[in-house]
Design a protein around this motif. Structure first.
Motif, PDB file in Angstrom:
ATOM      1  N   ASP A 108     -60.317  -1.565 -18.444  1.00 28.40           N
ATOM      2  CA  ASP A 108     -61.160  -1.126 -19.551  1.00 28.40           C
ATOM      3  C   ASP A 108     -61.022  -2.060 -20.752  1.00 28.40           C
ATOM      4  OD1 ASP A 108     -62.245   1.112 -18.291  1.00 28.40           O
ATOM      5  OD2 ASP A 108     -60.508   2.355 -18.829  1.00 28.40           O
ATOM      6  N   PHE A 109     -62.157  -2.335 -21.368  1.00 26.52           N
ATOM      7  CA  PHE A 109     -62.211  -3.150 -22.579  1.00 26.52           C
ATOM      8  C   PHE A 109     -63.177  -2.497 -23.566  1.00 26.52           C
ATOM      9  CE2 PHE A 109     -60.768  -6.111 -19.393  1.00 26.52           C
ATOM     10  CZ  PHE A 109     -59.946  -6.994 -20.073  1.00 26.52           C
ATOM     11  N   CYS A 110     -63.156  -2.997 -24.789  1.00 28.45           N
ATOM     12  CA  CYS A 110     -64.179  -2.608 -25.755  1.00 28.45           C
ATOM     13  C   CYS A 110     -64.633  -3.851 -26.509  1.00 28.45           C
ATOM     14  CB  CYS A 110     -63.663  -1.551 -26.737  1.00 28.45           C
ATOM     15  SG  CYS A 110     -62.388  -2.133 -27.886  1.00 28.45           S
ATOM     16  N   LEU A 111     -65.834  -3.789 -27.043  1.00 22.67           N
ATOM     17  CA  LEU A 111     -66.320  -4.826 -27.957  1.00 22.67           C
ATOM     18  C   LEU A 111     -65.935  -4.389 -29.363  1.00 22.67           C
ATOM     19  CD1 LEU A 111     -69.844  -5.596 -26.442  1.00 22.67           C
ATOM     20  CD2 LEU A 111     -67.730  -6.899 -26.168  1.00 22.67           C
ATOM     21  N   GLY A 112     -65.136  -5.206 -30.031  1.00 23.36           N
ATOM     22  CA  GLY A 112     -64.480  -4.774 -31.252  1.00 23.36           C
ATOM     23  C   GLY A 112     -65.400  -4.461 -32.418  1.00 23.36           C
ATOM     24  N   PRO A 113     -65.325  -3.231 -32.944  1.00 20.23           N
ATOM     25  CA  PRO A 113     -65.974  -2.906 -34.208  1.00 20.23           C
ATOM     26  C   PRO A 113     -65.079  -3.287 -35.384  1.00 20.23           C
ATOM     27  CG  PRO A 113     -64.989  -0.939 -33.290  1.00 20.23           C
ATOM     28  CD  PRO A 113     -64.715  -2.048 -32.306  1.00 20.23           C
ATOM     29  N   THR A 114     -63.804  -3.512 -35.073  1.00 24.77           N
ATOM     30  CA  THR A 114     -62.781  -3.862 -36.059  1.00 24.77           C
ATOM     31  C   THR A 114     -61.575  -4.365 -35.266  1.00 24.77           C
ATOM     32  OG1 THR A 114     -61.508  -2.996 -37.933  1.00 24.77           O
ATOM     33  CG2 THR A 114     -61.890  -1.487 -36.098  1.00 24.77           C
ATOM     34  N   HIS A 115     -60.563  -4.926 -35.951  1.00 27.42           N
ATOM     35  CA  HIS A 115     -59.512  -5.636 -35.205  1.00 27.42           C
ATOM     36  C   HIS A 115     -58.080  -5.249 -35.615  1.00 27.42           C
ATOM     37  CE1 HIS A 115     -62.617  -8.127 -33.464  1.00 27.42           C
ATOM     38  NE2 HIS A 115     -61.717  -8.828 -32.802  1.00 27.42           N
ATOM     39  N   GLU A 116     -57.873  -4.029 -36.084  1.00 27.17           N
ATOM     40  CA  GLU A 116     -56.515  -3.620 -36.462  1.00 27.17           C
ATOM     41  C   GLU A 116     -55.549  -3.706 -35.284  1.00 27.17           C
ATOM     42  OE1 GLU A 116     -59.176  -2.322 -39.481  1.00 27.17           O
ATOM     43  OE2 GLU A 116     -59.207  -1.808 -37.350  1.00 27.17           O
ATOM     44  N   GLU A 117     -55.974  -3.222 -34.132  1.00 30.19           N
ATOM     45  CA  GLU A 117     -55.089  -3.227 -32.958  1.00 30.19           C
ATOM     46  C   GLU A 117     -54.739  -4.654 -32.533  1.00 30.19           C
ATOM     47  OE1 GLU A 117     -56.840   0.795 -33.017  1.00 30.19           O
ATOM     48  OE2 GLU A 117     -57.647  -1.220 -33.303  1.00 30.19           O
ATOM     49  N   LEU A 118     -55.741  -5.512 -32.472  1.00 31.64           N
ATOM     50  CA  LEU A 118     -55.508  -6.845 -31.950  1.00 31.64           C
ATOM     51  C   LEU A 118     -54.632  -7.670 -32.895  1.00 31.64           C
ATOM     52  CD1 LEU A 118     -58.154  -8.725 -29.916  1.00 31.64           C
ATOM     53  CD2 LEU A 118     -56.416  -9.967 -31.176  1.00 31.64           C
ATOM     54  N   ILE A 119     -54.875  -7.562 -34.208  1.00 35.57           N
ATOM     55  CA  ILE A 119     -54.080  -8.348 -35.155  1.00 35.57           C
ATOM     56  C   ILE A 119     -52.639  -7.851 -35.174  1.00 35.57           C
ATOM     57  CG2 ILE A 119     -54.562  -6.947 -37.214  1.00 35.57           C
ATOM     58  CD1 ILE A 119     -54.451 -10.761 -37.193  1.00 35.57           C
ATOM     59  N   ASP A 164     -63.199  -9.727 -41.654  1.00 38.29           N
ATOM     60  CA  ASP A 164     -62.106  -8.767 -41.759  1.00 38.29           C
ATOM     61  C   ASP A 164     -60.797  -9.523 -41.965  1.00 38.29           C
ATOM     62  OD1 ASP A 164     -62.747  -9.578 -39.119  1.00 38.29           O
ATOM     63  OD2 ASP A 164     -61.504  -8.012 -38.237  1.00 38.29           O
ATOM     64  N   ALA A 165     -60.030  -9.036 -42.926  1.00 39.07           N
ATOM     65  CA  ALA A 165     -58.732  -9.631 -43.257  1.00 39.07           C
ATOM     66  C   ALA A 165     -57.642  -8.574 -43.105  1.00 39.07           C
ATOM     67  CB  ALA A 165     -58.743 -10.178 -44.686  1.00 39.07           C
ATOM     68  N   TYR A 166     -56.434  -9.045 -42.792  1.00 33.08           N
ATOM     69  CA  TYR A 166     -55.297  -8.147 -42.593  1.00 33.08           C
ATOM     70  C   TYR A 166     -54.075  -8.770 -43.254  1.00 33.08           C
ATOM     71  CZ  TYR A 166     -58.562  -6.469 -39.110  1.00 33.08           C
ATOM     72  OH  TYR A 166     -59.697  -6.008 -38.499  1.00 33.08           O
ATOM     73  N   SER A 167     -53.326  -7.948 -43.952  1.00 32.94           N
ATOM     74  CA  SER A 167     -52.123  -8.463 -44.615  1.00 32.94           C
ATOM     75  C   SER A 167     -50.902  -7.681 -44.158  1.00 32.94           C
ATOM     76  CB  SER A 167     -52.269  -8.388 -46.141  1.00 32.94           C
ATOM     77  OG  SER A 167     -52.398  -7.045 -46.583  1.00 32.94           O
ATOM     78  N   PHE A 168     -49.747  -8.374 -44.151  1.00 32.73           N
ATOM     79  CA  PHE A 168     -48.493  -7.801 -43.661  1.00 32.73           C
ATOM     80  C   PHE A 168     -47.421  -7.994 -44.728  1.00 32.73           C
ATOM     81  CE2 PHE A 168     -51.130  -9.040 -40.185  1.00 32.73           C
ATOM     82  CZ  PHE A 168     -51.044  -7.977 -39.302  1.00 32.73           C
ATOM     83  N   SER A 409     -68.564  -3.957 -48.835  1.00 30.35           N
ATOM     84  CA  SER A 409     -67.184  -4.327 -48.521  1.00 30.35           C
ATOM     85  C   SER A 409     -66.253  -3.170 -48.857  1.00 30.35           C
ATOM     86  CB  SER A 409     -66.763  -5.601 -49.275  1.00 30.35           C
ATOM     87  OG  SER A 409     -67.017  -5.487 -50.655  1.00 30.35           O
ATOM     88  N   GLN A 410     -65.040  -3.231 -48.308  1.00 33.89           N
ATOM     89  CA  GLN A 410     -64.069  -2.168 -48.528  1.00 33.89           C
ATOM     90  C   GLN A 410     -62.659  -2.709 -48.338  1.00 33.89           C
ATOM     91  OE1 GLN A 410     -64.871   1.398 -46.286  1.00 33.89           O
ATOM     92  NE2 GLN A 410     -63.403   2.633 -47.428  1.00 33.89           N
ATOM     93  N   VAL A 411     -61.740  -2.227 -49.161  1.00 30.91           N
ATOM     94  CA  VAL A 411     -60.333  -2.610 -49.054  1.00 30.91           C
ATOM     95  C   VAL A 411     -59.516  -1.351 -48.761  1.00 30.91           C
ATOM     96  CG1 VAL A 411     -60.477  -4.668 -50.505  1.00 30.91           C
ATOM     97  CG2 VAL A 411     -60.108  -2.458 -51.587  1.00 30.91           C
ATOM     98  N   PHE A 412     -58.493  -1.498 -47.895  1.00 31.32           N
ATOM     99  CA  PHE A 412     -57.673  -0.365 -47.458  1.00 31.32           C
ATOM    100  C   PHE A 412     -56.191  -0.701 -47.606  1.00 31.32           C
ATOM    101  CE2 PHE A 412     -61.442  -0.510 -44.812  1.00 31.32           C
ATOM    102  CZ  PHE A 412     -61.866   0.806 -44.683  1.00 31.32           C
ATOM    103  N   GLN A 413     -55.404   0.279 -47.979  1.00 27.23           N
ATOM    104  CA  GLN A 413     -53.958   0.201 -47.811  1.00 27.23           C
ATOM    105  C   GLN A 413     -53.615   1.044 -46.579  1.00 27.23           C
ATOM    106  OE1 GLN A 413     -51.472   0.916 -51.225  1.00 27.23           O
ATOM    107  NE2 GLN A 413     -52.844  -0.170 -52.638  1.00 27.23           N
ATOM    108  N   LEU A 414     -53.308   0.363 -45.489  1.00 23.70           N
ATOM    109  CA  LEU A 414     -53.061   1.048 -44.221  1.00 23.70           C
ATOM    110  C   LEU A 414     -51.663   1.649 -44.129  1.00 23.70           C
ATOM    111  CD1 LEU A 414     -54.643  -1.532 -41.744  1.00 23.70           C
ATOM    112  CD2 LEU A 414     -55.673   0.590 -42.575  1.00 23.70           C
ATOM    113  N   GLY A 442     -62.420  -5.590 -45.460  1.00 23.34           N
ATOM    114  CA  GLY A 442     -63.626  -5.984 -44.734  1.00 23.34           C
ATOM    115  C   GLY A 442     -64.806  -6.289 -45.638  1.00 23.34           C
ATOM    116  N   VAL A 443     -65.581  -7.310 -45.273  1.00 29.34           N
ATOM    117  CA  VAL A 443     -66.844  -7.634 -45.942  1.00 29.34           C
ATOM    118  C   VAL A 443     -67.941  -7.650 -44.890  1.00 29.34           C
ATOM    119  CG1 VAL A 443     -68.179  -9.356 -47.209  1.00 29.34           C
ATOM    120  CG2 VAL A 443     -65.759  -9.031 -47.746  1.00 29.34           C
ATOM    121  N   GLY A 444     -68.972  -6.848 -45.085  1.00 25.78           N
ATOM    122  CA  GLY A 444     -70.124  -6.893 -44.199  1.00 25.78           C
ATOM    123  C   GLY A 444     -71.011  -8.065 -44.587  1.00 25.78           C
ATOM    124  N   VAL A 445     -70.856  -9.185 -43.890  1.00 25.58           N
ATOM    125  CA  VAL A 445     -71.566 -10.406 -44.273  1.00 25.58           C
ATOM    126  C   VAL A 445     -73.074 -10.244 -44.071  1.00 25.58           C
ATOM    127  CG1 VAL A 445     -71.826 -12.869 -43.832  1.00 25.58           C
ATOM    128  CG2 VAL A 445     -69.542 -11.832 -43.775  1.00 25.58           C
TER     129      VAL A 445
END
Length: 584
Positions: A108-119, A164-168, A409-414, A442-445
């Motif tokens: 099983d796969f999905c086409l990514g709507p977002t990439h939290e899991e992968l990053i 989409d950007a992710y920070s650690f 666009s939207q910014v989140f503190q996960l 995220g920015v919806g380009v």
């Protein structure tokens, strides 16, 4: 290096006189009519050369702002293995919008709507020490969402382009610093794209986390409802705090009134000849643990189901059959005489109302003067209502105004939502394993492109801000006369030497066709070269944004345009750059 001059005779920009039948809003109609994009399938579009130029310019602005705060660009696959989504717990929770597929090996796969899991999966194998933190990574990529009803062109599509950007981070303080940097960068992106926008309080939805801000471009076509105040406060109505003042109808003894055929708040207010704000609305549901929960909000407001779920620990409205099984009567519910064990949650605005106008828990009857503490009790007070215009601003107390917006666009503190569930940890200064503290941005380009058109268009077509226009200047020769054409070619070459992006409409078309297409496509400045003007030593310039026209001596055009170009470089947004040509 001077950019090549575009030629309309060679350019693949098939304009349309009429809007396609399925196009509902300005951006959808005009991007199709102006030859910027074409529909491939429902919610799926091909960008044509001019549309792709605009898209690339928005992407370039995003990259510049991301690079300026130290984020590093990567590229992750759109195809994501289901195992990662099972680790985070979102494979089932995300819902039918997640595009799922199975390969020939039954994986099983999905086409990514977002990439939290992968990053998260990526960095958990690479980042091991606090010394490597903080780290910000971003990508610009096609995303997928299986919308049940794609509409409004690029505003709600099945395939879209997103940054989409992710920070650690090792600490919350570090996350806050990056969150603030990203928020400022997102404001810069909106400014440079020429958008009138508001940063608003929002709900994190399926992404998760507790702190989030949306950047909303104001537009009547926007799907989001928001409230804002002159003090600077703004919020999505789904997330904004509701401070309202219900009105008191009667503060006497409990009175039971027959209300035949009255089942709605509107009908009750009309029956009693009172404002809806003097009534109390009841809604029944079940919490996640199966407990009966009855909620009460001011009659002139709606229940916010997100707030309700948060207050009750999950909240699912009862069906008509379930209400009957509990002995509840639709349209006649109230806090007096509820079934035993019912948990009552009321909007905190009602705490100041000593007597309520509510249902009597008997079909066709309501109570007037139901006294809090005497006739019923409330188990929990909470903010339950959808905020609306006219409610009080939580920051300054003034009445809120309403608007519609496009979320660009939207910014989140996960926090540690994904790092804990997916085992992504680092070694802190004391040698202890800790989960990463994460942020997501995220920015919806492609959506930003549509938002720009919604704000920068008129009945004639698009009026691009210079910063994102497919070209800055369109030179329009009015005839194929040798003098006219040679002068137009010379002007185009001179303007290109000024580092302006130039298109020349060299087609063998009538002037009316050229003018209509120039307005439709939306070149910021039109330079019109005609035989009569040349006889007087002038050419006409037209500012697309305002429609202003001016005859300029041919001998001073290059000097004036050089000055305008210097102004453009000093003004990153590029909005109104050519206005200097029309100064008195």
């Amino acid at each position: 290096m001077t950019a090549p001059i575009l030629r309309m005779s060679k350019l693949y920009a098939p304009t349309l006189k009429e809007s396609p039948n399925d196009a509902e809003i300005a951006s959808h109609k005009l991007l199709l009519r102006a030859g910027m994009m074409r529909k491939t399938a429902s919610g799926v579009y091909t960008f044509l050369p001019l549309g792709y130029k605009v898209l690339a310019k928005v992407e370039a602005i995003v990259r510049e702002e991301m690079d300026a705060i130290g984020a590093q660009e990567i590229m992750m696959p759109a195809l994501q293995p289901a195992e990662l989504w099972h680790e985070s717990g979102r494979w089932n929770d995300y819902g039918p919008e997640l595009m799922r597929l199975c390969d020939r090996h039954d994986h099983d796969f999905c086409l990514g709507p977002t990439h939290e899991e992968l990053i998260t999966s990526l960095v958990r194998n690479e980042l091991r020490s606090y010394k490597q933190l903080p780290l910000s990574l971003y990508q610009i990529q096609v995303k997928f969402r299986d919308e049940i009803r794609p509409r409004f062109g690029l505003l709600r599509s099945r395939e879209f382009i997103m940054k989409d950007a992710y920070s650690f981070h090792a600490t919350q303080e570090s996350l806050q610093e990056t969150y603030d940097d990203m928020s400022r960068a997102y404001g810069n992106i909106c400014d440079r794209c020429g958008l009138d926008y508001r940063p608003v309080e929002a709900d994190s939805g399926q992404i998760g986390g507790k702190v989030t801000t949306e950047f909303m471009a104001l537009a009547p076509a926007g799907e989001a409802e928001l409230v804002h105040c002159s003090c600077g406060y703004a919020a999505n109505t789904e997330a904004g705090e509701c401070i309202c003042h219900p009105t008191l109808y009667k503060n006497e003894g409990l009175e039971k009134i027959a209300t035949p055929n009255v089942h709605t708040i509107e009908e009750l207010a009309e029956f009693l000849s009172i404002p809806e704000s003097s009534t109390v609305k009841a809604l029944s549901g079940k919490s996640d643990d199966g407990r009966l929960v009855v909620m009460f909000v001011p009659g002139d407001h709606e229940l916010n189901e997100i707030k309700a779920s948060r207050a009750a620990g999950g909240f699912t409205l009862l069906t008509d059959g379930e209400m009957e099984a509990f002995g509840l009567h639709k349209g006649s519910m109230g806090p007096v005489g509820l079934p035993e064990g019912a948990y009552v949650i009321a909007d905190r605005a009602l705490e100041a109302v000593p007597a309520w106008v509510v249902g009597a828990n008997e079909d066709g009857y309501h109570y007037v003067g139901a006294a809090l503490g005497r006739d019923f009790t409330v188990d929990q007070w909470a903010d339950l209502s959808v905020v609306k215009p006219g409610d009080m601003c939580p920051d300054c107390g003034l009445p809120l105004q309403g608007a519609r917006g496009i979320e660009v666009s939207q910014v989140f503190q996960l926090g540690t939502k994904y790092s804990e569930s997916m085992g992504a940890t680092f070694m802190d200064e004391d040698g202890k394993e800790k989960p990463f503290i994460m942020g997501c941005y995220g920015v919806g380009v492609s959506r930003t492109v549509a938002a720009i058109v919604e704000q920068h268009s008129d009945e004639g077509g698009i009026a691009w801000p210079m910063s994102v226009a497919p070209a800055h200047v369109c030179v329009i020769p009015l005839s194929q006369d040798d003098t006219v054409m040679s002068t137009a070619e010379k002007i185009a070459s001179q303007l290109a030497d000024l580092d302006l992006e130039v298109v020349i409409d060299d087609r063998k078309e009538r002037p009316g066709v050229k003018f209509a297409d120039a307005d439709l496509i939306g070149w910021p400045l039109q330079v019109v070269v005609g035989k009569r003007g040349l006889e007087n030593g002038t050419i006409e310039v037209k500012l697309r944004r305002t429609g202003e026209k001016r005859d300029v001596p041919l001998s001073t055009l290059v000097e004036l345009m050089s000055f305008a170009r210097r102004q453009a470089k000093a003004n990153k947004s590029g909005v109104g750059t050519f206005d200097v040509l029309f100064a008195s």
